[in-house]
Design an enzyme around this catalytic site. Structure first.
Site, PDB file in Angstrom:
ATOM      1  N   GLY A  95       0.809  -1.228   0.000  1.00 37.97           N
ATOM      2  CA  GLY A  95       0.000   0.000   0.000  1.00 37.97           C
ATOM      3  C   GLY A  95       0.832   1.262   0.000  1.00 37.97           C
ATOM      4  O   GLY A  95       0.342   2.337   0.347  1.00 37.97           O
ATOM      5  N   GLY A  97       2.641   2.233  -2.768  1.00 39.07           N
ATOM      6  CA  GLY A  97       2.826   2.710  -4.143  1.00 39.07           C
ATOM      7  C   GLY A  97       4.095   2.217  -4.805  1.00 39.07           C
ATOM      8  O   GLY A  97       4.685   2.910  -5.627  1.00 39.07           O
ATOM      9  N   SER A  99       4.606  -0.093  -7.137  1.00 40.52           N
ATOM     10  CA  SER A  99       4.586  -0.265  -8.606  1.00 40.52           C
ATOM     11  C   SER A  99       4.705   1.084  -9.313  1.00 40.52           C
ATOM     12  O   SER A  99       5.413   1.206 -10.316  1.00 40.52           O
ATOM     13  CB  SER A  99       3.331  -1.017  -9.062  1.00 40.52           C
ATOM     14  N   ALA A 100       4.032   2.096  -8.778  1.00 41.07           N
ATOM     15  CA  ALA A 100       4.105   3.432  -9.398  1.00 41.07           C
ATOM     16  C   ALA A 100       5.514   3.999  -9.264  1.00 41.07           C
ATOM     17  O   ALA A 100       6.066   4.573 -10.210  1.00 41.07           O
ATOM     18  CB  ALA A 100       3.098   4.365  -8.736  1.00 41.07           C
ATOM     19  N   ALA A 101       6.114   3.793  -8.092  1.00 40.91           N
ATOM     20  CA  ALA A 101       7.466   4.308  -7.857  1.00 40.91           C
ATOM     21  C   ALA A 101       8.456   3.637  -8.810  1.00 40.91           C
ATOM     22  O   ALA A 101       9.357   4.284  -9.360  1.00 40.91           O
ATOM     23  CB  ALA A 101       7.872   4.068  -6.404  1.00 40.91           C
ATOM     24  N   ASP A 142      -1.365   7.299  -7.205  1.00 40.43           N
ATOM     25  CA  ASP A 142      -0.079   6.704  -6.823  1.00 40.43           C
ATOM     26  C   ASP A 142       1.059   7.236  -7.691  1.00 40.43           C
ATOM     27  O   ASP A 142       2.106   7.654  -7.187  1.00 40.43           O
ATOM     28  CB  ASP A 142      -0.119   5.174  -6.952  1.00 40.43           C
TER      29      ASP A 142
HETATM   30  C1  MEV Z   1      -4.274   2.657  -4.147  1.00 40.63           C
HETATM   31  O1  MEV Z   1      -3.070   3.182  -3.609  1.00 40.63           O
HETATM   32  C2  MEV Z   1      -5.353   3.683  -4.091  1.00 40.63           C
HETATM   33  C3  MEV Z   1      -6.686   3.241  -4.656  1.00 40.63           C
HETATM   34  O2  MEV Z   1      -7.570   4.329  -4.489  1.00 40.63           O
HETATM   35  C4  MEV Z   1      -6.599   2.870  -6.111  1.00 40.63           C
HETATM   36  C5  MEV Z   1      -6.365   4.072  -7.007  1.00 40.63           C
HETATM   37  O3  MEV Z   1      -6.616   5.207  -6.612  1.00 40.63           O
HETATM   38  O4  MEV Z   1      -5.982   3.831  -8.157  1.00 40.63           O
HETATM   39  C6  MEV Z   1      -7.245   2.052  -3.887  1.00 40.63           C
END
Ligand code: MEV
Length: 309
Positions: A95, A97, A99-101, A142
């Protein structure tokens, strides 16, 4: 040789709600990041992943997750003959982030290696394309945090136009402690689950979404006004709404309870839920240490961070 960073994120308010175009308040975390280092080679696109300890040729193994995630970048930037090494202080699937990082770090490293002249906005747009591979229908919050590394107001444009992204400056830093549930959550599945339940119970979910809308607007005022007590109260209410939409789990509930019983101002899950992390807001560094210690005594890992500096 070149390198690039993508930052971890913490969602203070807005996970799941942002997918439907409501506002979110989130921050990139400057001292937690994924770093990609690139080196030109004679052939292939090699990925040396020091997080999962594997080496892959992205051209040969097109089904490998990182090959699929990075495909939009490699195709769009027309990349070949490169070796990319990945290191990260972000734990994947928690949770934060990851993958985005990862995508942002690779895009930035390639941008630097090949002098592509991409702006932050272009880096962010490309990283969003990678996120759609990992998460289906992400909001973009993210990759935006991973790109900018700052506290921001985020609002997804539901018509496919530009998202609203506003960097927020606080008059004083906020102290937070992440608590790690020790469980993994799949963002894709959690987002799909909320969508399904929302469709099945439209009236109940409309009420929750309406309440969140008011709550996040109050939260932004409280954050900007430095009213940490109010921010904490609103985080607690936000957690109740996240429980209602079915994304919390007993470990996250327990961590929130432990934090509040031990003097935190507010606590909620952060990220998609179903596992991963929660965050607690505390008054100062001393309280950060105390809450971290309580989590440790109860068998949970923690990370202390400051945002809004
Ligand atoms: C994930 O970090 C956040 C969510 O709201 C998904 C998103 O915003 O793409 C669950």
């Amino acid at each position: 040789m070149a390198s690039g960073k993508g930052f971890a994120k913490v969602i203070l308010f807005g996970e799941h709600f942002v997918v439907y175009g409501l506002s979110g308040l989130a921050s990139g975390i400057k001292n937690l990041f994924t770093e990609a280092t690139t080196k030109k080679v004679d052939s292939g696109i090699m990925l040396i992943d020091n997080i999962y300890n594997r080496v892959d040729n992205l051209k040969e193994d097109e089904n490998f997750i990182n090959a699929r995630v990075l495909k939009p970048v490699l195709d769009e930037l027309n990349i070949d003959n490169i070796e990319i090494t990945l290191n990260s202080s972000i734990v994947p699937e928690h949770g934060m982030g990851y993958s985005a990082a990862l995508s942002v770090s690779v895009i930035r490293a390639l941008n630097n290696e090949f002098n592509l002249g991409l702006t932050d906005e272009q880096v962010n747009e490309l990283a969003y394309k990678c996120e759609t591979v990992s998460h289906g229908t992400p909001s973009g919050i993210d990759n935006t945090c991973a790109t900018y590394g700052s506290l921001l107001h985020f609002e997804k444009n539901m018509h496919g136009e530009k998202n609203k992204i506003e960097i927020l400056k606080l008059s004083k830093p906020f102290y937070l402690v992440f608590g790690d549930s020790g469980k993994k959550g799949s963002t894709k599945e959690l987002v799909a689950g909320v969508r399904k339940r929302k469709e099945e119970n439209p009236e109940e979910y409309d009420k929750v979404f309406e309440e969140y809308k008011k709550l996040v607007s109050e939260a932004e005022d409280a954050l900007l006004g430095g009213d940490e007590k109010k921010v904490g109260e609103l985080m607690n209410r936000n957690q109740e709404l996240l429980v209602k939409i079915g994304v919390s789990i007993p470990e996250l509930d327990k961590l929130c309870k432990l934090a509040l019983e031990n003097g935190a101002l507010g606590a909620k899950l952060t990220g998609a839920g179903g596992g991963g992390m929660m965050i607690s807001l505390v008054e100062n560094e001393e309280m950060q240490t105390k809450i971290s210690q309580v989590f440790k005594e109860n068998g949970f890992d923690s990370i202390k961070i400051k945002i809004g500096e």
